[in-house]
Design a protein around this motif. Sequence first.
Motif, PDB file in Angstrom:
ATOM      1  N   HIS A  36     -42.025  14.170 -63.745  1.00 25.75           N
ATOM      2  CA  HIS A  36     -42.514  15.464 -63.241  1.00 25.75           C
ATOM      3  C   HIS A  36     -42.106  15.713 -61.789  1.00 25.75           C
ATOM      4  O   HIS A  36     -42.474  16.744 -61.229  1.00 25.75           O
ATOM      5  CB  HIS A  36     -44.040  15.516 -63.341  1.00 25.75           C
ATOM      6  N   ALA A  37     -41.364  14.784 -61.202  1.00 26.55           N
ATOM      7  CA  ALA A  37     -41.081  14.875 -59.758  1.00 26.55           C
ATOM      8  C   ALA A  37     -39.978  15.864 -59.415  1.00 26.55           C
ATOM      9  O   ALA A  37     -39.805  16.204 -58.245  1.00 26.55           O
ATOM     10  CB  ALA A  37     -40.716  13.485 -59.218  1.00 26.55           C
ATOM     11  N   GLY A  38     -39.240  16.345 -60.404  1.00 27.45           N
ATOM     12  CA  GLY A  38     -38.062  17.151 -60.113  1.00 27.45           C
ATOM     13  C   GLY A  38     -38.324  18.601 -59.774  1.00 27.45           C
ATOM     14  O   GLY A  38     -37.398  19.332 -59.416  1.00 27.45           O
ATOM     15  N   LYS A  39     -39.583  19.045 -59.857  1.00 22.69           N
ATOM     16  CA  LYS A  39     -39.884  20.467 -59.630  1.00 22.69           C
ATOM     17  C   LYS A  39     -40.366  20.739 -58.216  1.00 22.69           C
ATOM     18  O   LYS A  39     -41.014  21.773 -57.961  1.00 22.69           O
ATOM     19  CB  LYS A  39     -40.924  20.950 -60.635  1.00 22.69           C
ATOM     20  N   ILE A  40     -40.035  19.858 -57.276  1.00 16.43           N
ATOM     21  CA  ILE A  40     -40.576  19.975 -55.923  1.00 16.43           C
ATOM     22  C   ILE A  40     -40.179  21.280 -55.250  1.00 16.43           C
ATOM     23  O   ILE A  40     -40.998  21.925 -54.589  1.00 16.43           O
ATOM     24  CB  ILE A  40     -40.162  18.760 -55.052  1.00 16.43           C
ATOM     25  N   ILE A  41     -38.936  21.720 -55.402  1.00 16.03           N
ATOM     26  CA  ILE A  41     -38.510  22.959 -54.741  1.00 16.03           C
ATOM     27  C   ILE A  41     -39.272  24.151 -55.294  1.00 16.03           C
ATOM     28  O   ILE A  41     -39.709  25.043 -54.542  1.00 16.03           O
ATOM     29  CB  ILE A  41     -36.990  23.160 -54.877  1.00 16.03           C
ATOM     30  N   GLU A  42     -39.486  24.190 -56.615  1.00 14.93           N
ATOM     31  CA  GLU A  42     -40.266  25.283 -57.189  1.00 14.93           C
ATOM     32  C   GLU A  42     -41.682  25.295 -56.619  1.00 14.93           C
ATOM     33  O   GLU A  42     -42.241  26.366 -56.312  1.00 14.93           O
ATOM     34  CB  GLU A  42     -40.319  25.157 -58.714  1.00 14.93           C
ATOM     35  N   GLN A  43     -42.275  24.116 -56.460  1.00 15.28           N
ATOM     36  CA  GLN A  43     -43.624  24.037 -55.889  1.00 15.28           C
ATOM     37  C   GLN A  43     -43.635  24.516 -54.440  1.00 15.28           C
ATOM     38  O   GLN A  43     -44.509  25.288 -54.036  1.00 15.28           O
ATOM     39  CB  GLN A  43     -44.137  22.601 -55.973  1.00 15.28           C
ATOM     40  N   LEU A  44     -42.661  24.071 -53.661  1.00 18.06           N
ATOM     41  CA  LEU A  44     -42.607  24.472 -52.256  1.00 18.06           C
ATOM     42  C   LEU A  44     -42.344  25.968 -52.114  1.00 18.06           C
ATOM     43  O   LEU A  44     -42.895  26.626 -51.224  1.00 18.06           O
ATOM     44  CB  LEU A  44     -41.532  23.671 -51.529  1.00 18.06           C
ATOM     45  N   GLU A  45     -41.503  26.508 -52.978  1.00 21.57           N
ATOM     46  CA  GLU A  45     -41.241  27.953 -52.932  1.00 21.57           C
ATOM     47  C   GLU A  45     -42.503  28.746 -53.254  1.00 21.57           C
ATOM     48  O   GLU A  45     -42.783  29.769 -52.622  1.00 21.57           O
ATOM     49  CB  GLU A  45     -40.117  28.311 -53.912  1.00 21.57           C
ATOM     50  N   ARG A  46     -43.256  28.269 -54.222  1.00 22.16           N
ATOM     51  CA  ARG A  46     -44.511  28.947 -54.583  1.00 22.16           C
ATOM     52  C   ARG A  46     -45.483  28.920 -53.397  1.00 22.16           C
ATOM     53  O   ARG A  46     -46.120  29.934 -53.079  1.00 22.16           O
ATOM     54  CB  ARG A  46     -45.115  28.227 -55.783  1.00 22.16           C
ATOM     55  N   LEU A  47     -45.604  27.791 -52.740  1.00 24.73           N
ATOM     56  CA  LEU A  47     -46.495  27.687 -51.586  1.00 24.73           C
ATOM     57  C   LEU A  47     -45.978  28.514 -50.413  1.00 24.73           C
ATOM     58  O   LEU A  47     -46.760  29.092 -49.656  1.00 24.73           O
ATOM     59  CB  LEU A  47     -46.653  26.218 -51.187  1.00 24.73           C
ATOM     60  N   THR A  48     -44.671  28.572 -50.275  1.00 19.77           N
ATOM     61  CA  THR A  48     -44.074  29.390 -49.215  1.00 19.77           C
ATOM     62  C   THR A  48     -44.413  30.863 -49.411  1.00 19.77           C
ATOM     63  O   THR A  48     -44.778  31.568 -48.458  1.00 19.77           O
ATOM     64  CB  THR A  48     -42.547  29.198 -49.194  1.00 19.77           C
ATOM     65  N   GLN A  49     -44.310  31.331 -50.650  1.00 14.29           N
ATOM     66  CA  GLN A  49     -44.632  32.734 -50.947  1.00 14.29           C
ATOM     67  C   GLN A  49     -46.102  33.043 -50.656  1.00 14.29           C
ATOM     68  O   GLN A  49     -46.443  34.180 -50.325  1.00 14.29           O
ATOM     69  CB  GLN A  49     -44.307  33.033 -52.404  1.00 14.29           C
ATOM     70  N   ALA A  50     -46.960  32.021 -50.749  1.00 18.14           N
ATOM     71  CA  ALA A  50     -48.383  32.204 -50.468  1.00 18.14           C
ATOM     72  C   ALA A  50     -48.709  31.969 -48.998  1.00 18.14           C
ATOM     73  O   ALA A  50     -49.880  31.961 -48.618  1.00 18.14           O
ATOM     74  CB  ALA A  50     -49.202  31.253 -51.333  1.00 18.14           C
ATOM     75  N   ASP A  51     -47.672  31.755 -48.181  1.00 18.78           N
ATOM     76  CA  ASP A  51     -47.819  31.570 -46.732  1.00 18.78           C
ATOM     77  C   ASP A  51     -48.616  30.306 -46.386  1.00 18.78           C
ATOM     78  O   ASP A  51     -49.361  30.283 -45.409  1.00 18.78           O
ATOM     79  CB  ASP A  51     -48.480  32.795 -46.099  1.00 18.78           C
ATOM     80  N   ILE A  52     -48.427  29.248 -47.181  1.00 11.13           N
ATOM     81  CA  ILE A  52     -49.013  27.947 -46.874  1.00 11.13           C
ATOM     82  C   ILE A  52     -48.055  27.197 -45.954  1.00 11.13           C
ATOM     83  O   ILE A  52     -46.865  27.076 -46.251  1.00 11.13           O
ATOM     84  CB  ILE A  52     -49.250  27.117 -48.150  1.00 11.13           C
ATOM     85  N   GLU A  53     -48.560  26.694 -44.816  1.00 12.86           N
ATOM     86  CA  GLU A  53     -47.724  25.899 -43.914  1.00 12.86           C
ATOM     87  C   GLU A  53     -47.596  24.477 -44.443  1.00 12.86           C
ATOM     88  O   GLU A  53     -48.565  23.903 -44.958  1.00 12.86           O
ATOM     89  CB  GLU A  53     -48.323  25.873 -42.510  1.00 12.86           C
ATOM     90  N   MET A  54     -46.398  23.910 -44.295  1.00 12.06           N
ATOM     91  CA  MET A  54     -46.129  22.567 -44.811  1.00 12.06           C
ATOM     92  C   MET A  54     -45.302  21.764 -43.815  1.00 12.06           C
ATOM     93  O   MET A  54     -44.365  22.291 -43.203  1.00 12.06           O
ATOM     94  CB  MET A  54     -45.372  22.651 -46.138  1.00 12.06           C
ATOM     95  N   HIS A  55     -45.685  20.507 -43.656  1.00  9.90           N
ATOM     96  CA  HIS A  55     -44.879  19.534 -42.929  1.00  9.90           C
ATOM     97  C   HIS A  55     -44.372  18.529 -43.957  1.00  9.90           C
ATOM     98  O   HIS A  55     -45.141  18.047 -44.790  1.00  9.90           O
ATOM     99  CB  HIS A  55     -45.702  18.845 -41.849  1.00  9.90           C
ATOM    100  N   THR A  56     -43.090  18.215 -43.894  1.00  7.92           N
ATOM    101  CA  THR A  56     -42.475  17.408 -44.940  1.00  7.92           C
ATOM    102  C   THR A  56     -41.880  16.132 -44.364  1.00  7.92           C
ATOM    103  O   THR A  56     -41.608  16.043 -43.160  1.00  7.92           O
ATOM    104  CB  THR A  56     -41.384  18.201 -45.664  1.00  7.92           C
ATOM    105  N   GLN A  57     -41.664  15.146 -45.244  1.00  9.61           N
ATOM    106  CA  GLN A  57     -41.029  13.912 -44.813  1.00  9.61           C
ATOM    107  C   GLN A  57     -40.051  13.411 -45.866  1.00  9.61           C
ATOM    108  O   GLN A  57     -40.170  13.705 -47.059  1.00  9.61           O
ATOM    109  CB  GLN A  57     -42.057  12.821 -44.527  1.00  9.61           C
ATOM    110  N   VAL A  58     -39.087  12.640 -45.383  1.00 11.91           N
ATOM    111  CA  VAL A  58     -38.140  11.921 -46.226  1.00 11.91           C
ATOM    112  C   VAL A  58     -38.182  10.464 -45.821  1.00 11.91           C
ATOM    113  O   VAL A  58     -37.983  10.134 -44.645  1.00 11.91           O
ATOM    114  CB  VAL A  58     -36.708  12.472 -46.054  1.00 11.91           C
ATOM    115  N   VAL A  59     -38.503   9.585 -46.766  1.00 14.68           N
ATOM    116  CA  VAL A  59     -38.304   8.154 -46.555  1.00 14.68           C
ATOM    117  C   VAL A  59     -36.869   7.865 -46.973  1.00 14.68           C
ATOM    118  O   VAL A  59     -36.518   7.974 -48.148  1.00 14.68           O
ATOM    119  CB  VAL A  59     -39.300   7.309 -47.366  1.00 14.68           C
TER     120      VAL A  59
END
Length: 435
Positions: A168-191
Amino acid sequence: MEHNGLIISEVEAGSIADELGLKPGDKLVYINREPVRDVLDYRFLCANEELVATIITQRGEEWELEIEKDYDEDLGLDFGENSFGPTRRCHNRCLFCFVDQMAPSMRETLYIKDDDYRLSFWQGNFVSLTNVGEKELQRIIDQKFSPLYISVHTTNPQLRCRMLNNRHAGKIIEQLERLTQADIEMHTQVVLCPEINDGDELKRTIDDLSRLWPQVCSLAVVPVGITRYREGLYPLRPFNREEAGQVIDLIEAYQQQFLADREYPFVYASDEFYLIANRPIPPYERYGDFPQTENGVGLVRLFLEEWEAVEQELPDNISPPRVITLTTGVSGAVVLNPVVKRLNKINGLEVKLEAVENSFFGKTVTVTGLVTGGDIIHALDGKELGSKLVLPSVMLRDGEDIFLDDMTVDQLSVKLGIPISVAEGPEDLVREILD
């Protein structure tokens, strides 16, 4: 009738709840017919001026209380440890997971893998969103859980599924786009893992996430941590000096572009990359508003800025003369070496710097925050340490005097036979040395 809800642990004296006769042990079940699942529901639903609260008392009575109050006025309830109920656990099997590399027989809390979007909002924990379905995503949007802290690692769907071992991990961009449209602020990281999600994959990730700016506010890139407890796990290795330099070059090129286009750097290499590469720490303005210090981004720059101010106030002499030992991790020694050299120019003062290798997790772990009490004993036992040992607060559990291996500062002091002080930042460090 079966009820969920939150058990009240404390009622504020003189509050609305106190006036209504609510007591510790009573349970808040609904507000305006909406279920109260956790403290976030409570805060969200309590914002209105007119409420109907459903209570189950300790005696099993069901009360419906009509309440009129000021907007955002609290009812005066505290739910203590029951505020969130069960923590949502991580169901990923990330090939780089640090918890899977923990030493055996440590305290149980160190093995807990939480992946709870509520704690991301409440405490700043990083979450993967792999256990967030439509219902939870809509709750984030409806109740405006912002900002969130999200572990992305890669925006390549197939690679993310493989890295997190979760289909289920492959839909991250769709999730982030949905939150972006709702004006949710996000801080992200890459290990970042060598030869897995670096290079072109890292470029893709930066490009994809930067397109969601400013709702995606920042991206921190941190190197994978490798301990000696990796038997049976995916074969990983740490970054070498040359590779760390390449990561820095890539990120700094993006920063130049973002600063020119947006006047904000957006993407950051963690301090550890600069220490691995033996590169100078970037200037203050390269860290924007320092959005990810808890992720090891910009802490060294803040330390150096504070040190420059403290350095101006150092005395020329001290009396009586003294010898002090300062201990740190291997990476921290790179930062503290020039500090110690300057302190040793004070007449009457000798400061020894002891860089402690991590024998507990393995020598590949060089960060100061993972040094244990046992590591310090192994490194310092039998050495002449002077009149005091000073250690940085990042070695200890937040707000306590306990190392990761459950040794206390007092126990360490007894083992080494020397007084120990804990310092947080340059000003505190100088105070402990000169006092």
